[in-house]
Motif scaffolding. Structure first.
Motif, short mmCIF file in Angstrom:
data_model
loop_
_atom_site.label_atom_id
_atom_site.label_comp_id
_atom_site.label_asym_id
_atom_site.label_seq_id
_atom_site.Cartn_x
_atom_site.Cartn_y
_atom_site.Cartn_z
N THR A 468 35.71 34.47 40.03
CA THR A 468 36.05 34.57 38.61
C THR A 468 35.05 33.85 37.69
N PRO A 469 34.56 32.65 38.01
CA PRO A 469 33.57 32.04 37.12
C PRO A 469 32.29 32.86 36.96
N PHE A 470 31.99 33.69 37.94
CA PHE A 470 30.76 34.48 37.92
C PHE A 470 30.98 35.83 37.22
N MET A 471 32.11 36.46 37.50
CA MET A 471 32.39 37.81 36.98
C MET A 471 33.81 37.87 36.44
N PRO A 472 34.08 37.23 35.31
CA PRO A 472 35.46 37.10 34.83
C PRO A 472 36.17 38.42 34.56
N GLU A 473 35.50 39.37 33.93
CA GLU A 473 36.17 40.63 33.58
C GLU A 473 36.43 41.47 34.82
N SER A 474 35.46 41.53 35.71
CA SER A 474 35.63 42.34 36.93
C SER A 474 36.72 41.77 37.82
N CYS A 475 36.84 40.45 37.85
CA CYS A 475 37.88 39.84 38.68
C CYS A 475 39.26 40.09 38.11
N GLU A 476 39.38 40.18 36.79
CA GLU A 476 40.66 40.56 36.20
C GLU A 476 41.06 41.96 36.67
N LYS A 477 40.11 42.87 36.71
CA LYS A 477 40.40 44.23 37.18
C LYS A 477 40.75 44.20 38.67
N LEU A 478 40.05 43.38 39.42
CA LEU A 478 40.33 43.24 40.86
C LEU A 478 41.77 42.78 41.07
N PHE A 479 42.17 41.74 40.34
CA PHE A 479 43.52 41.21 40.49
C PHE A 479 44.57 42.27 40.12
N ALA A 480 44.27 43.04 39.09
CA ALA A 480 45.21 44.09 38.69
C ALA A 480 45.35 45.13 39.80
N GLN A 481 44.26 45.46 40.46
CA GLN A 481 44.30 46.48 41.50
C GLN A 481 45.06 46.01 42.74
N ILE A 482 44.94 44.72 43.09
CA ILE A 482 45.65 44.25 44.29
C ILE A 482 47.03 43.69 43.95
N GLY A 483 47.39 43.71 42.67
CA GLY A 483 48.72 43.28 42.26
C GLY A 483 48.93 41.78 42.33
N THR A 503 55.15 42.48 48.62
CA THR A 503 55.40 43.81 48.05
C THR A 503 54.68 44.01 46.72
N ALA A 504 53.56 43.31 46.55
CA ALA A 504 52.79 43.44 45.30
C ALA A 504 52.44 44.91 45.05
N ALA A 505 52.45 45.30 43.77
CA ALA A 505 52.11 46.68 43.39
C ALA A 505 50.59 46.84 43.42
N VAL A 506 50.13 47.70 44.30
CA VAL A 506 48.69 47.90 44.51
C VAL A 506 48.29 49.26 43.97
N THR A 507 47.22 49.30 43.18
CA THR A 507 46.70 50.56 42.64
C THR A 507 45.21 50.63 42.89
N LYS A 508 44.73 51.80 43.27
CA LYS A 508 43.30 51.94 43.58
C LYS A 508 42.44 51.71 42.34
N GLY A 509 42.83 52.27 41.23
CA GLY A 509 42.08 52.04 39.99
C GLY A 509 40.66 52.58 40.04
N GLU A 510 39.89 52.20 39.03
CA GLU A 510 38.50 52.66 38.96
C GLU A 510 37.64 51.90 39.97
#
Length: 659
Positions: A468-483, A503-510
């Protein structure tokens, strides 16, 4: 319990030239370290800004036909300026200082007076060598081949009344600070400072100027302005409120802090800056870290060399996070690194597309395909764990501690190495378990498959926190995808296995980092850079063409010849005229006078092949006879007349006729 305070700074940028990727490198590194300390739960103050005074800016402003303040305002606040670039690069600074800010001016005047009253500043006369681009004075012994040791440019003799700081008084204390503490890092910089500056003997430092006016006036002697390093270096404490009423943070635990600087200004930060603080009776920084340069074609990036790499183009083409990651992943922070667009694309493809992107994409896709986007309860555990389950878990659980050690010692590139060991191990884990094979018999292998995919999500979560300190925006997307919910993204959660809800909601996303076609990307990048250079060209005004026609016979009477410059000198008592001694092919030297001294120095023209009209009648100028006229092109740029002598290939012999 009060949070631990952490204060980190970049060197404030000198806004006289175009920002390039080298400036971005330093600021992204500092931002990464600031974000790391915030992740740890610390109370962070991150300072950046601009150093806006000095002779160079005064000169450039005059050339541009604006005031110095208007000049720096445009570079700092204007479109694609400093603030725009830091916003683009997602720089999370808490404070931005400009040395033209009123509160900073007030503080610097008080700082100067304090050192003067203590007897550490005195008036004298400066005689020595001065490098205008670096705003640096040098002794003869410090020059390299007679040139500035920092930038390699020519230096000028300088003599003027000036105030001096008794730097020599603090030589022993500075030596002790460098040699017997961890103040300056990496350690290799200590040897450079001791050998090059302390061993030869510290000389007192010129700290005011009278030859230009764009600076902070010495309030008790207004014809002097405070010289750049006292002005610029003080920003680290004035921005906290030292000797001003704007801020009130100086005595709240922020100072001393950590100064991240490029190696070319380590001397100022590790010798002059602590000596100033010693004079003021204030604590020196915890650390000064001197990072290396990004090199292009073997040399330091420099606008004057024409090798600037535009961070706007790179960020817009490849993405901000990809560029941030590349800068931190590829180059050891304390050493120089060789930048190339090919290396950037290769790093994106190898680390981000193949390793990280592939891990996230494959894992989320399989959770969606085999379990409808949510794993079943109980998937954390497995009745028959395999050896490689524990291998992945052990590596991921131990990641935070080795990562922390690297980040605390200013080695973000090493921290990323550790993160990618886990990512690469997770990708290998996919192949070891072959989820697609397990999925063929869900009744027999469903629980095992769910456990495998949970382990992959959990390893991804831990890596995402530390990325996250290196790629803050991409890591937010990563967290959203793995729930991953907010409570699973913390520093504490990075050291624990099994935090992600089963049972986290996982989405493939972009696709976070699409793979790049090297040839196509390079071609597009070259086109974008060419377009940017074209757009950046200044508006040029040329003289309108004459409508009066000249008949051919009249034109043919003008005798244009190639002439070679044998000698050239300024005409005494004239600010404009140069006196040329020319070989025109006749065997007899020709003398021509030309009013071009504003644009050319005589020594730069010796040996050149020019064009002259040689059959004009002679005329007298300043008592000297001129036989002909040199041909030049004239246009207006930014309201200033610009002249360019017509120079031709030196293989053309003297006396050759133009036809």
């Amino acid at each position: 319990m009060e949070k631990k305070k952490f204060y980190i700074t970049t060197p404030i940028y000198y806004p006289s030239d175009k920002l390039h990727i080298g400036h971005t490198y330093c600021t992204v590194a500092t931002d990464t370290l600031a974000r790391y300390h915030r992740l740890r739960g610390e109370d962070v103050m991150f300072l950046t800004g601009t150093d806006e005074h000095g002779q160079k800016i005064e000169t450039k402003a005059k050339e541009a036909g604006v005031t110095p303040k208007e000049f720096v305002d445009n570079i700092v606040e204007g479109p694609r300026g400093v603030k725009d670039l830091w916003k683009l690069m997602n720089i999370s600074n808490d404070r931005f200082i400009r040395t033209t800010d009123d509160y900073h001016v007030e503080s610097v005047q008080k700082i100067f007076k304090k050192m003067y009253d203590k007897g550490d500043i005195y008036k004298g006369t400066y005689k020595g060598k001065y490098c205008t681009p670096c705003e640096s004075f040098w002794t003869e012994s410090q020059l390299v081949d007679g040139k500035c040791p920092d930038c390699g440019r020519e230096v000028q003799d300088a003599e003027e009344e000036a105030y001096f700081f008794r730097l020599s008084k603090y030589a022993d204390r500075i030596r002790d600070l460098l040699e017997n503490t961890d103040f300056l890092q990496p350690r290799s910089r200590v040897h450079e400072m001791v050998k090059n500056f302390l061993d030869p003997g510290l000389e007192d430092l010129c700290v005011s100027r009278t030859s230009f006016s764009w600076g902070i006036p010495v309030d008790f002697d207004p014809k002097h302005v405070v010289y750049v390093w006292v002005d610029a270096l003080s920003n680290y404490i004035t921005a906290l409120g030292y000797d001003n009423d704007r801020y009130h943070d100086y005595d709240k635990g922020w100072w001393p802090g950590v100064n991240i600087v490029g190696k070319e200004i380590v001397r100022f930060h590790s010798i002059i800056w602590p000596a100033m603080l010693m004079s003021l009776g204030e604590p020196v920084p915890k650390h000064v870290f001197g990072h290396g340069w990004l090199l292009l074609d073997g040399g330091k990036m420099s606008k004057s060399k024409g090798n600037v790499v535009d961070p706007y183009i790179l960020a817009e083409k490849f993405g901000v996070d990809a560029l941030r990651f590349f800068l931190m992943r590829t180059f050891p922070f304390g050493s120089d690194g060789n930048f190339s667009n090919e290396l950037l694309i290769q790093t994106i493809n190898t680390d981000l597309a193949n390793d990280l992107g592939n891990l996230v994409s494959r894992t989320t896709a399989m959770v969606g395909k085999y379990f409808g986007g949510a794993l079943p309860a109980g998937c954390r555990t497995c009745a028959e764990p395999q050896p490689f389950d524990q291998e992945l878990r052990t590596l991921a659980e131990g990641l935070r501690s080795v990562y922390e050690e690297d980040m605390e010692t200013f080695a973000p590139h090493k921290a990323l190495d550790e993160v990618f060991k886990v990512i690469q191990r997770a990708n290998k884990y996919i192949d070891e378990n072959a989820p697609w094979a397990l999925a063929k018999d869900m009744e027999a292998n469903g629980k095992r498959l769910a456990h495998v995919l949970y382990n992959l999500l959990e390893a991804t979560r831990i890596c995402g926190i530390l990325l996250t300190p290196f790629m803050p925006e991409s890591c937010e997307k990563l967290f959203a995808q793995i729930g991953a919910p907010a409570e699973s993204r913390t520093w504490d959660a990075a050291a624990e296995w099994g935090v992600l809800p089963e049972t986290a909601a996982v989405t493939k996303g972009e696709n976070l980092f699409p793979r790049l076609d090297m040839d196509k990307a390079l071609e597009e990048l070259e086109a974008a850079e060419a377009e940017a250079k074209k757009a950046a060209l200044p508006a040029v005004e040329v003289e309108p063409q004459l409508t009066e026609k000249v008949d051919f016979d009249t034109f043919c009477k003008s005798d244009f010849r190639a002439v070679k410059v044998k000698a050239c000198e300024a005409v005494k008592k004239s600010e404009k005229l140069l006196r040329f001694t020319l070989d025109d092919g006749t065997g007899v030297d020709r003398q021509i006078l030309s009013g071009i001294h504003k644009w050319y120095e005589p020594e730069d023209l010796v040996g050149k092949t020019l064009i002259a009209i040689v059959n004009l009648p002679p005329r007298k100028m300043m008592g000297l006879e001129s036989n002909g006229m040199l041909i030049s092109a004239v246009h207006t740029e930014h309201g200033e007349e610009c002249l360019h002598l017509i120079m031709v290939d030196d293989s053309i012999p003297a006396g050759a006729k133009l036809c």
